[in-house]
Enzyme design. Structure first.
Site, PDB file in Angstrom:
ATOM      1  N   ASP A  38       0.851  -1.188   0.000  1.00  0.00           N
ATOM      2  CA  ASP A  38       0.000   0.000   0.000  1.00  0.00           C
ATOM      3  C   ASP A  38       0.890   1.242   0.000  1.00  0.00           C
ATOM      4  OD1 ASP A  38      -3.228   0.527   0.894  1.00  0.00           O
ATOM      5  OD2 ASP A  38      -1.828   2.206   1.045  1.00  0.00           O
ATOM      6  N   ASN A  98     -12.917  -2.996   2.472  1.00  0.00           N
ATOM      7  CA  ASN A  98     -13.919  -1.935   2.476  1.00  0.00           C
ATOM      8  C   ASN A  98     -14.809  -2.102   1.244  1.00  0.00           C
ATOM      9  OD1 ASN A  98     -12.669  -0.791   4.779  1.00  0.00           O
ATOM     10  ND2 ASN A  98     -11.160   0.214   3.467  1.00  0.00           N
ATOM     11  N   GLN A 105     -14.871   2.387   0.976  1.00  0.00           N
ATOM     12  CA  GLN A 105     -14.087   1.986  -0.197  1.00  0.00           C
ATOM     13  C   GLN A 105     -13.772   3.201  -1.062  1.00  0.00           C
ATOM     14  OE1 GLN A 105     -16.019  -0.870  -2.767  1.00  0.00           O
ATOM     15  NE2 GLN A 105     -14.123  -1.285  -3.902  1.00  0.00           N
ATOM     16  N   HIS A 111     -10.108  -5.383  -3.280  1.00  0.00           N
ATOM     17  CA  HIS A 111      -8.785  -5.551  -2.665  1.00  0.00           C
ATOM     18  C   HIS A 111      -8.927  -5.913  -1.200  1.00  0.00           C
ATOM     19  CE1 HIS A 111      -9.856  -1.259  -2.479  1.00  0.00           C
ATOM     20  NE2 HIS A 111      -9.234  -1.216  -1.314  1.00  0.00           N
ATOM     21  N   HIS A 113      -6.936  -5.641   2.249  1.00  0.00           N
ATOM     22  CA  HIS A 113      -5.820  -5.050   2.991  1.00  0.00           C
ATOM     23  C   HIS A 113      -5.312  -6.096   3.983  1.00  0.00           C
ATOM     24  CE1 HIS A 113      -6.722  -0.627   2.232  1.00  0.00           C
ATOM     25  NE2 HIS A 113      -7.911  -1.141   1.953  1.00  0.00           N
TER      26      HIS A 113
HETATM   27  P1  AMP Z   1      -9.844   1.517   0.125  1.00  0.00           P
HETATM   28  O1  AMP Z   1     -10.185   2.722   0.945  1.00  0.00           O
HETATM   29  O2  AMP Z   1     -10.107   0.236   0.842  1.00  0.00           O
HETATM   30  O3  AMP Z   1     -10.460   1.571  -1.257  1.00  0.00           O
HETATM   31  O4  AMP Z   1      -8.272   1.544   0.004  1.00  0.00           O
HETATM   32  C1  AMP Z   1      -7.557   1.873  -1.145  1.00  0.00           C
HETATM   33  C2  AMP Z   1      -6.102   1.745  -0.781  1.00  0.00           C
HETATM   34  O5  AMP Z   1      -5.338   1.827  -1.965  1.00  0.00           O
HETATM   35  C3  AMP Z   1      -5.593   2.838   0.179  1.00  0.00           C
HETATM   36  O6  AMP Z   1      -5.048   2.229   1.341  1.00  0.00           O
HETATM   37  C4  AMP Z   1      -4.511   3.535  -0.655  1.00  0.00           C
HETATM   38  O7  AMP Z   1      -3.403   3.952   0.115  1.00  0.00           O
HETATM   39  C5  AMP Z   1      -4.138   2.467  -1.656  1.00  0.00           C
HETATM   40  N1  AMP Z   1      -3.592   2.974  -2.919  1.00  0.00           N
HETATM   41  C6  AMP Z   1      -4.133   3.920  -3.725  1.00  0.00           C
HETATM   42  N2  AMP Z   1      -3.357   4.119  -4.793  1.00  0.00           N
HETATM   43  C7  AMP Z   1      -2.293   3.274  -4.670  1.00  0.00           C
HETATM   44  C8  AMP Z   1      -1.137   3.001  -5.457  1.00  0.00           C
HETATM   45  N3  AMP Z   1      -0.894   3.654  -6.608  1.00  0.00           N
HETATM   46  N4  AMP Z   1      -0.259   2.083  -5.010  1.00  0.00           N
HETATM   47  C9  AMP Z   1      -0.470   1.435  -3.853  1.00  0.00           C
HETATM   48  N5  AMP Z   1      -1.552   1.632  -3.069  1.00  0.00           N
HETATM   49  C10 AMP Z   1      -2.445   2.545  -3.465  1.00  0.00           C
END
Ligand code: AMP
Ligand code: ZN
Length: 124
Positions: A38, A98, A105, A111, A113
């Site tokens: 992440d 999420n 989300q 995805h 985590h």
């Molecule tokens: P969510 O809120 O569950 O949709 O989480 C999305 C996650 O994606 C967050 O923890 C972000 O930090 C992560 N994220 C967004 N863009 C990138 C990226 N380019 N590389 C790695 N992680 C990312």
């Protein structure tokens, strides 16, 4: 999602990561899934495990995804240990998905985590 839904979304940031159009730090890859760190980690270990197929969220998961979901869940303990999570029960990790706006989300490509390592964490 219909069975004819495209497996990739040209506007999806995680599809672009899978296609290597956006750089990421790989944790694991096979034909079905990709895992990467992440970009804003909440914990000493924080990586995301995603299907290569563009499934927007858990809301679209059904019986046709059972094998894929099983594959992903079976990978979590192995990858968590490889990435430095400490052993259960004193160590462990959080597995978080999420789903939708009220589920927090932000990226609409399914995805998981995986967050672990010694506390305190930045968040979570
Ligand atoms: P969510 O809120 O569950 O949709 O989480 C999305 C996650 O994606 C967050 O923890 C972000 O930090 C992560 N994220 C967004 N863009 C990138 C990226 N380019 N590389 C790695 N992680 C990312
Ligand atoms: Zn996608």
């Amino acid at each position: 999602m219909s069975e004819h839904a495209p497996s990739h979304d040209a506007n999806c940031i995680f599809c672009k990561i899978i296609a290597k159009q956006i750089p990421s730090k790989a944790v694991y890859e096979d034909e079905q899934v990709y895992a990467f760190h992440d970009i804003h980690p909440w914990a000493p270990v924080h990586f995301l495990l995603i299907p290569k197929a563009h499934i927007p969220s858990m809301a679209q998961v059904g019986p046709e995804h059972a094998a894929l979901m099983g594959h992903m869940m079976a990978l979590v303990p192995k990858l968590a240990m490889e990435q430095g999570c400490n052993p259960y029960p004193d160590g462990g990790y959080r597995l978080v998905t999420n789903t939708g706006a009220e589920g927090g989300q932000e990226v609409h490509h399914l995805h998981f985590h995986v967050m672990g390592g010694p506390r305190p964490w930045l968040r979570g």
